[in-house]
Design a protein around this motif. Sequence first.
Motif, PDB file in Angstrom:
ATOM      1  N   VAL A 299       0.866  -1.188   0.000  1.00 29.49           N
ATOM      2  CA  VAL A 299       0.000   0.000   0.000  1.00 29.49           C
ATOM      3  C   VAL A 299       0.898   1.233   0.000  1.00 29.49           C
ATOM      4  O   VAL A 299       1.952   1.255   0.645  1.00 29.49           O
ATOM      5  CB  VAL A 299      -0.922   0.031   1.250  1.00 29.49           C
ATOM      6  CG1 VAL A 299      -1.785   1.294   1.255  1.00 29.49           C
ATOM      7  CG2 VAL A 299      -1.799  -1.216   1.310  1.00 29.49           C
ATOM      8  N   GLY A 300       0.472   2.275  -0.727  1.00 26.84           N
ATOM      9  CA  GLY A 300       1.132   3.569  -0.662  1.00 26.84           C
ATOM     10  C   GLY A 300       0.314   4.504   0.206  1.00 26.84           C
ATOM     11  O   GLY A 300      -0.911   4.561   0.091  1.00 26.84           O
ATOM     12  N   MET A 301       0.974   5.241   1.103  1.00 23.54           N
ATOM     13  CA  MET A 301       0.234   6.125   2.003  1.00 23.54           C
ATOM     14  C   MET A 301       0.681   7.570   1.829  1.00 23.54           C
ATOM     15  O   MET A 301       1.823   7.862   1.475  1.00 23.54           O
ATOM     16  CB  MET A 301       0.393   5.694   3.463  1.00 23.54           C
ATOM     17  CG  MET A 301       1.792   5.771   4.007  1.00 23.54           C
ATOM     18  SD  MET A 301       1.842   5.363   5.787  1.00 23.54           S
ATOM     19  CE  MET A 301       3.616   5.459   6.089  1.00 23.54           C
ATOM     20  N   LEU A 302      -0.279   8.472   2.099  1.00 19.90           N
ATOM     21  CA  LEU A 302      -0.031   9.912   2.082  1.00 19.90           C
ATOM     22  C   LEU A 302      -0.508  10.470   3.432  1.00 19.90           C
ATOM     23  O   LEU A 302      -1.577  11.071   3.528  1.00 19.90           O
ATOM     24  CB  LEU A 302      -0.791  10.568   0.930  1.00 19.90           C
ATOM     25  CG  LEU A 302      -0.372  10.145  -0.477  1.00 19.90           C
ATOM     26  CD1 LEU A 302      -1.371  10.647  -1.504  1.00 19.90           C
ATOM     27  CD2 LEU A 302       1.025  10.665  -0.801  1.00 19.90           C
ATOM     28  N   VAL A 328      -3.863   3.321  -2.670  1.00 20.48           N
ATOM     29  CA  VAL A 328      -3.397   4.508  -1.952  1.00 20.48           C
ATOM     30  C   VAL A 328      -4.419   4.936  -0.911  1.00 20.48           C
ATOM     31  O   VAL A 328      -5.629   4.956  -1.174  1.00 20.48           O
ATOM     32  CB  VAL A 328      -3.149   5.677  -2.937  1.00 20.48           C
ATOM     33  CG1 VAL A 328      -2.636   6.909  -2.200  1.00 20.48           C
ATOM     34  CG2 VAL A 328      -2.160   5.261  -4.030  1.00 20.48           C
ATOM     35  N   VAL A 329      -3.899   5.303   0.266  1.00 26.94           N
ATOM     36  CA  VAL A 329      -4.718   5.883   1.327  1.00 26.94           C
ATOM     37  C   VAL A 329      -4.116   7.231   1.692  1.00 26.94           C
ATOM     38  O   VAL A 329      -2.902   7.344   1.906  1.00 26.94           O
ATOM     39  CB  VAL A 329      -4.779   4.977   2.574  1.00 26.94           C
ATOM     40  CG1 VAL A 329      -5.676   5.603   3.634  1.00 26.94           C
ATOM     41  CG2 VAL A 329      -5.260   3.579   2.209  1.00 26.94           C
ATOM     42  N   ILE A 348      -9.787   8.081   1.182  1.00 21.46           N
ATOM     43  CA  ILE A 348      -9.521   9.247   2.017  1.00 21.46           C
ATOM     44  C   ILE A 348      -9.901   8.911   3.468  1.00 21.46           C
ATOM     45  O   ILE A 348     -11.010   8.410   3.720  1.00 21.46           O
ATOM     46  CB  ILE A 348     -10.320  10.479   1.540  1.00 21.46           C
ATOM     47  CG1 ILE A 348     -10.050  10.736   0.041  1.00 21.46           C
ATOM     48  CG2 ILE A 348      -9.983  11.685   2.379  1.00 21.46           C
ATOM     49  CD1 ILE A 348      -8.608  11.048  -0.306  1.00 21.46           C
ATOM     50  N   ALA A 349      -8.991   9.183   4.390  1.00 22.18           N
ATOM     51  CA  ALA A 349      -9.224   8.860   5.802  1.00 22.18           C
ATOM     52  C   ALA A 349      -8.742  10.008   6.672  1.00 22.18           C
ATOM     53  O   ALA A 349      -7.623  10.496   6.498  1.00 22.18           O
ATOM     54  CB  ALA A 349      -8.493   7.576   6.172  1.00 22.18           C
ATOM     55  N   ASP A 350      -9.578  10.432   7.620  1.00 22.53           N
ATOM     56  CA  ASP A 350      -9.241  11.604   8.429  1.00 22.53           C
ATOM     57  C   ASP A 350      -8.877  11.276   9.874  1.00 22.53           C
ATOM     58  O   ASP A 350      -8.610  12.180  10.668  1.00 22.53           O
ATOM     59  CB  ASP A 350     -10.381  12.625   8.396  1.00 22.53           C
ATOM     60  CG  ASP A 350     -11.697  12.036   8.899  1.00 22.53           C
ATOM     61  OD1 ASP A 350     -11.722  10.849   9.267  1.00 22.53           O
ATOM     62  OD2 ASP A 350     -12.700  12.784   8.912  1.00 22.53           O
ATOM     63  N   ALA A 358      -9.055   1.682   6.003  1.00 25.61           N
ATOM     64  CA  ALA A 358      -8.785   1.838   4.572  1.00 25.61           C
ATOM     65  C   ALA A 358      -7.614   0.955   4.134  1.00 25.61           C
ATOM     66  O   ALA A 358      -7.652   0.343   3.053  1.00 25.61           O
ATOM     67  CB  ALA A 358      -8.499   3.303   4.258  1.00 25.61           C
ATOM     68  N   ILE A 359      -6.575   0.892   4.960  1.00 27.99           N
ATOM     69  CA  ILE A 359      -5.448   0.021   4.629  1.00 27.99           C
ATOM     70  C   ILE A 359      -5.885  -1.436   4.612  1.00 27.99           C
ATOM     71  O   ILE A 359      -5.467  -2.223   3.753  1.00 27.99           O
ATOM     72  CB  ILE A 359      -4.290   0.245   5.626  1.00 27.99           C
ATOM     73  CG1 ILE A 359      -3.684   1.642   5.431  1.00 27.99           C
ATOM     74  CG2 ILE A 359      -3.203  -0.823   5.435  1.00 27.99           C
ATOM     75  CD1 ILE A 359      -2.630   2.020   6.458  1.00 27.99           C
TER      76      ILE A 359
END
Length: 404
Positions: A299-302, A328-329, A348-350, A358-359
């Motif tokens: 997984v790629g994360m931001l 991507v998350v 999108i996760a806040d 999400a992951i």
Amino acid sequence: MKVTDSTPVSADVVNTPSRSTTSAGAMPASTLSGAGEVQDLICFSHLRWNFVYQRPQHLLSRATKNFRVWFIEEPIWDNDFRLNVCQQTDRLTVLVPHLPHGTSPEEAVRLQRQLVDEFISQRRMTDYVAWYYTPMALLFSDHLKPRLTVYDCMDELSAFWGAPPQLLEQERKLIERAGVVFTGGYSLYEAKQNRHPHVFAFPSSIDFAHFSVSRRPQPDPIDQRSLPTPRIGFSGVIDERFDYELLGKLAQRRPEWQFILLGPIVKINPALLPKAPNVHYLGMKAYKELPTYFSNWNVGMLPFALNDSTRFISPTKTPEYLAAGLPVVSTPIRDVVRTYGSEDFVQIADTAEAFEKAIELALARKHPSDWNSIDGFLIKNSWDHTWGEMNRLMVAQMSLPVEQ
């Protein structure tokens, strides 16, 4: 997309300005010779060419198809006074001012002006484009007379930690001089569109061929080879934009997940970053190495913080992760939500809890579901196409007569 007079430009939509087409940043003349005769582009950058490979490198390496590119970096403090010249290719040269230790800010401006003037004189350069990433460079270059001044606004630099107090005033002067203004995302476009008649949005694009090799098995780099899976990765600068508290919570909640971070740590205290057995800081990697790392992630994360410094960002890693075949998350960065979240390309996760869920979906291969649409979008938004559109707009602007 429905196109209107205020629609920002993407890689495949061009906004035709409806206001005056006078070029404020061009050399005064009653008429101009053919724009194709301009052979040189001088770039003033706050980023170093050999730092993280991002927007300036993507665009200006492609600009060499049309110009000889001279990339002027911020000064290095040294024991002598000189302009270091480092030729990257036969069409691209990096210039680094070296200034003596103890030089005052006022003297630094004068010395940089002197070095730039001597360089232009030695090259007998009279017809060129001036391309700015930093408005602060205007302090020592405001006397130059380029055919066209371009402001490629890739970030809201005034929102970053340590921004010079005069930056906003210098940006006002630069926008006034510019013939055309490009922005690195739609949020920046919306912030600048009423300040100049020719503002165009060019969000982060993608070198699809470079990253899509990650979809095939690649050798696992030696510094992550011993790490178990699943692997959740981040690649980029780790600075005030990075949400280290979120990372710490995720690492604590899921100790069996491995969080791999590639990139330099700058402007923040490294002691603030989470230290855990499943968090791995592997340092900055060369651009050519990134596909081998991405190929061995899951997984790629931001994990960007929501603060003033991230309000206008358009992360280049979003399309790069996707091109590599990584789900991507991201935290709710406006341009990521607008471009990728609204199409359900990116989750999108806040909160840490939402990020974790999400992951989980990504690891179960339940998101994203439409890779064909993702690939179609990415292929249309290539850096090659973006540079082609920018150059077309520049040529059009340089071909206009200028009022005396």
